[in-house]
Write an enzyme that holds these catalytic residues in place. Structure first.
Site, mmCIF file in Angstrom:
data_model
loop_
_atom_site.group_PDB
_atom_site.id
_atom_site.type_symbol
_atom_site.label_atom_id
_atom_site.label_comp_id
_atom_site.label_asym_id
_atom_site.label_seq_id
_atom_site.Cartn_x
_atom_site.Cartn_y
_atom_site.Cartn_z
ATOM 1 N N ARG A 42 0.826 -1.205 0.000
ATOM 2 C CA ARG A 42 0.000 0.000 0.000
ATOM 3 C C ARG A 42 0.867 1.264 0.000
ATOM 4 N NH1 ARG A 42 -3.971 2.992 4.103
ATOM 5 N NH2 ARG A 42 -5.358 3.791 2.501
ATOM 6 N N HIS A 51 0.593 4.410 -2.628
ATOM 7 C CA HIS A 51 0.426 5.810 -2.226
ATOM 8 C C HIS A 51 1.574 6.663 -2.745
ATOM 9 C CE1 HIS A 51 -2.700 5.582 1.243
ATOM 10 N NE2 HIS A 51 -3.031 4.813 0.239
ATOM 11 N N ASN A 90 -3.660 8.195 6.653
ATOM 12 C CA ASN A 90 -2.433 7.636 7.231
ATOM 13 C C ASN A 90 -2.690 6.466 8.169
ATOM 14 O OD1 ASN A 90 -3.691 8.831 9.329
ATOM 15 N ND2 ASN A 90 -2.126 10.354 9.757
ATOM 16 N N HIS A 140 -6.087 -5.591 -2.697
ATOM 17 C CA HIS A 140 -6.953 -5.753 -1.524
ATOM 18 C C HIS A 140 -7.181 -7.207 -1.133
ATOM 19 C CE1 HIS A 140 -8.584 -1.393 -2.067
ATOM 20 N NE2 HIS A 140 -7.367 -1.443 -1.568
HETATM 21 C C1 HEM Z 1 -8.574 1.649 -6.517
HETATM 22 C C2 HEM Z 1 -8.405 2.577 -5.612
HETATM 23 C C3 HEM Z 1 -8.073 2.243 -4.181
HETATM 24 C C4 HEM Z 1 -8.761 2.653 -3.084
HETATM 25 C C5 HEM Z 1 -9.982 3.551 -3.071
HETATM 26 C C6 HEM Z 1 -8.120 2.068 -1.936
HETATM 27 C C7 HEM Z 1 -8.516 2.267 -0.633
HETATM 28 C C8 HEM Z 1 -7.991 1.615 0.467
HETATM 29 C C9 HEM Z 1 -8.436 1.784 1.823
HETATM 30 C C10 HEM Z 1 -9.530 2.747 2.259
HETATM 31 C C11 HEM Z 1 -7.725 0.952 2.602
HETATM 32 C C12 HEM Z 1 -7.883 0.733 4.103
HETATM 33 C C13 HEM Z 1 -7.243 1.810 4.916
HETATM 34 C C14 HEM Z 1 -7.591 1.626 6.361
HETATM 35 O O1 HEM Z 1 -8.724 1.891 6.719
HETATM 36 O O2 HEM Z 1 -6.730 1.172 7.135
HETATM 37 C C15 HEM Z 1 -6.814 0.250 1.755
HETATM 38 C C16 HEM Z 1 -5.919 -0.692 2.179
HETATM 39 C C17 HEM Z 1 -5.027 -1.331 1.365
HETATM 40 N N1 HEM Z 1 -4.834 -1.077 0.013
HETATM 41 FE FE1 HEM Z 1 -5.990 0.056 -1.171
HETATM 42 N N2 HEM Z 1 -7.068 1.315 -2.345
HETATM 43 C C18 HEM Z 1 -6.994 1.396 -3.709
HETATM 44 C C19 HEM Z 1 -6.040 0.811 -4.514
HETATM 45 C C20 HEM Z 1 -5.007 0.035 -4.044
HETATM 46 C C21 HEM Z 1 -3.894 -0.415 -4.846
HETATM 47 C C22 HEM Z 1 -3.665 -0.031 -6.300
HETATM 48 C C23 HEM Z 1 -3.125 -1.184 -4.049
HETATM 49 C C24 HEM Z 1 -1.839 -1.900 -4.394
HETATM 50 C C25 HEM Z 1 -1.615 -2.450 -5.552
HETATM 51 C C26 HEM Z 1 -3.759 -1.213 -2.750
HETATM 52 C C27 HEM Z 1 -3.300 -1.945 -1.675
HETATM 53 C C28 HEM Z 1 -3.845 -1.908 -0.404
HETATM 54 C C29 HEM Z 1 -3.391 -2.755 0.678
HETATM 55 C C30 HEM Z 1 -2.331 -3.843 0.591
HETATM 56 C C31 HEM Z 1 -4.129 -2.388 1.801
HETATM 57 C C32 HEM Z 1 -3.993 -2.951 3.208
HETATM 58 C C33 HEM Z 1 -2.986 -2.122 3.979
HETATM 59 C C34 HEM Z 1 -2.605 -2.705 5.322
HETATM 60 O O3 HEM Z 1 -3.159 -3.701 5.763
HETATM 61 O O4 HEM Z 1 -1.702 -2.118 5.938
HETATM 62 N N3 HEM Z 1 -4.882 -0.443 -2.779
HETATM 63 N N4 HEM Z 1 -6.992 0.674 0.445
HETATM 64 C C1 LIG Z 2 -3.066 11.118 10.699
HETATM 65 O O1 LIG Z 2 -3.637 12.264 10.109
HETATM 66 C C2 LIG Z 2 -4.493 12.977 10.982
HETATM 67 C C3 LIG Z 2 -5.177 14.052 10.161
HETATM 68 O O2 LIG Z 2 -4.260 14.845 9.488
HETATM 69 C C4 LIG Z 2 -3.648 13.500 12.150
HETATM 70 O O3 LIG Z 2 -4.478 14.213 13.070
HETATM 71 C C5 LIG Z 2 -2.991 12.334 12.886
HETATM 72 O O4 LIG Z 2 -2.122 12.778 13.868
HETATM 73 C C6 LIG Z 2 -2.211 11.470 11.904
HETATM 74 N N1 LIG Z 2 -1.791 10.257 12.588
HETATM 75 C C7 LIG Z 2 -0.572 9.750 12.461
HETATM 76 C C8 LIG Z 2 -0.332 8.455 13.150
HETATM 77 O O5 LIG Z 2 0.299 10.289 11.826
#
Ligand code: HEM
Ligand SMILES: *[C@@H]1O[C@H](CO)[C@@H](O)[C@H](O)[C@H]1NC(C)=O
Ligand SMILES: *[C@@H]1O[C@H](CO)[C@@H](O)[C@H](O)[C@H]1NC(C)=O
Ligand SMILES: *[C@@H]1O[C@H](CO)[C@@H](O)[C@H](O)[C@H]1NC(C)=O
Length: 318
Positions: free
Chosen positions: A61, A65, A93, A190
């Site tokens: 991820r 980003h 973040n 995902h």
């Molecule tokens: C298509 C648009 C995408 C959206 C809207 C999106 C959105 C998100 C969101 C909201 C999360 C969860 C964050 C949280 O609540 O902790 C997430 C996690 C993740 N995303 Fe995406 N994502 C996208 C594309 C991608 C792409 C292109 C990749 C890599 C090829 C990716 C890999 C991941 C991974 C591996 C996680 C899990 C992270 C973790 O467990 O630390 N995502 N994504």
């Molecule tokens: C994540 O972003 C929020 C909003 O900008 C901030 O208040 C928070 O401190 C950040 N958390 C970390 C772990 O960096």
């Protein structure tokens, strides 16, 4: 859309894809200057993963980003300094973590080939290694990225939101020279990792004026999400894995989309055009087809240009 707007959009897209095509990345970039770099990074990622199973998802991820903001230039790795709040401290973040893995890989690489390998390249290698360690495909990472000197928390609004519909996703990807096939394949990232309630609560609380819960969610699945996240904007650390096999790079994610059992509106949106829907079916029925497409799309995503220097420390500009 007006004709002028269409022309303008076409021009800016052409410029963007031209600049990514004209990138000077190559397969043998470190062949002479640092031949060991990939095995050094792979070992650091492997060791970190053996201690913490959440590392591969975090690194994959992080690379996504990085590439979506200012190109793959290591901007996500810079720390906030002085008055500047960096990307890694910006709003989405919550789940960015394991920065220490990239920092320790950089140290190990610097010890052998000082000043040669960019942090952006190290992150691209680490993302590939993460996929391989999870049972996914491998690919030859194009090399020679440079690190950028700018990282702004405010620019994280350029990342796609999990509430996006298909046209918003298409726009976000096409601005970076990525196609709808890339969107469907890369969303397969995902298959790994964890999400916090804040990323999918829009679907289970006050979805819209006629439905409290998104009707595209399977009801039993929606109920389980509600039990994990009972109240909107509460329990900041609560959440759930993206997929029950969240440390395995399989094609379960696509099967779950077809069953209404993925977390984000942006996942479910892949069923809303005939083209993306047929790709979801294809990847759900063939892990091999998914793996091949994922590797190809990762090479495209990780070739988005940015950066000017080879940072000494991934956390700070030189
Ligand atoms: C298509 C648009 C995408 C959206 C809207 C999106 C959105 C998100 C969101 C909201 C999360 C969860 C964050 C949280 O609540 O902790 C997430 C996690 C993740 N995303 Fe995406 N994502 C996208 C594309 C991608 C792409 C292109 C990749 C890599 C090829 C990716 C890999 C991941 C991974 C591996 C996680 C899990 C992270 C973790 O467990 O630390 N995502 N994504
Ligand atoms: C994540 O972003 C929020 C909003 O900008 C901030 O208040 C928070 O401190 C950040 N958390 C970390 C772990 O960096
Ligand atoms: C997606 O959302 C945007 C912004 O809300 C809207 O303008 C557009 O019509 C929507 N597209 C689809 C396919 O629902
Ligand atoms: C709420 O969402 C459902 C499913 O997408 C849709 O059928 C319905 O028309 C929406 N209601 C409103 C008022 O937008």
């Amino acid at each position: 859309m007006g004709l002028m707007l269409q022309v303008a959009l076409l021009c800016s897209l052409t410029i963007l894809s031209f600049s990514s095509l004209s990138s000077s990345l190559s397969s043998n970039y470190y062949h002479k200057s640092c031949p060991q770099v990939e095995s050094i990074v792979a070992k650091v990622v492997r060791d970190a993963t053996s201690r913490d199973k959440t590392v591969p998802a975090a690194l994959l991820r992080m690379h996504f980003h990085d590439c979506f903001i200012r190109g793959c230039d290591g901007s996500v790795l810079l720390e906030s300094r002085g008055g500047n709040k960096a990307e890694r401290d910006g709003p989405p973040n919550v789940s960015l973590h394991a920065f220490y893995v990239i920092e320790s890989a950089k140290k190990a690489v610097e010890a052998v080939c000082p000043g040669i390998v960019s942090c952006a390249d190290i992150l691209a290698f680490a993302a590939r290694d993460s996929v391989v360690l999870s049972g996914g495909p491998t690919w030859d990472v194009p090399k020679g990225r440079k690190d950028g000197r700018t990282s702004k928390a405010s620019e994280t609004t350029q990342l796609p939101s999990p509430a996006f519909n298909i046209s918003q996703l298409e726009k976000s990807f096409s601005l970076r020279g990525l196609s709808m096939e890339d969107l469907v394949a890369l969303s397969g990232g995902h298959t790994l990792g964890f999400s916090h309630c804040s990323s999918f609560q829009n679907r289970i609380h006050n979805f819209n004026s006629t439905h409290d819960v998104d009707p595209t969610l399977r009801p039993a699945f929606a109920a389980s999400l509600k039990s994990i996240c009972p109240i909107k904007n509460k329990a900041k650390n609560a959440g759930t894995t993206m997929d029950p096999s969240s440390t395995t790079f399989d094609n379960t994610y696509y099967k779950l989309i077809l069953e209404g059992q993925t977390l984000f509106s942006s996942d479910q949106a892949l069923l809303t055009t005939p083209n993306t829907k047929s790709l979801v079916y294809k990847f759900a029925s063939s892990k091999k087809a998914f793996h091949t497409a994922f590797a190809e799309s990762m090479i495209k995503m990780s070739s988005i240009n940015g950066g000017q220097e080879v940072r000494k420390d991934c956390r700070f500009v030189n």
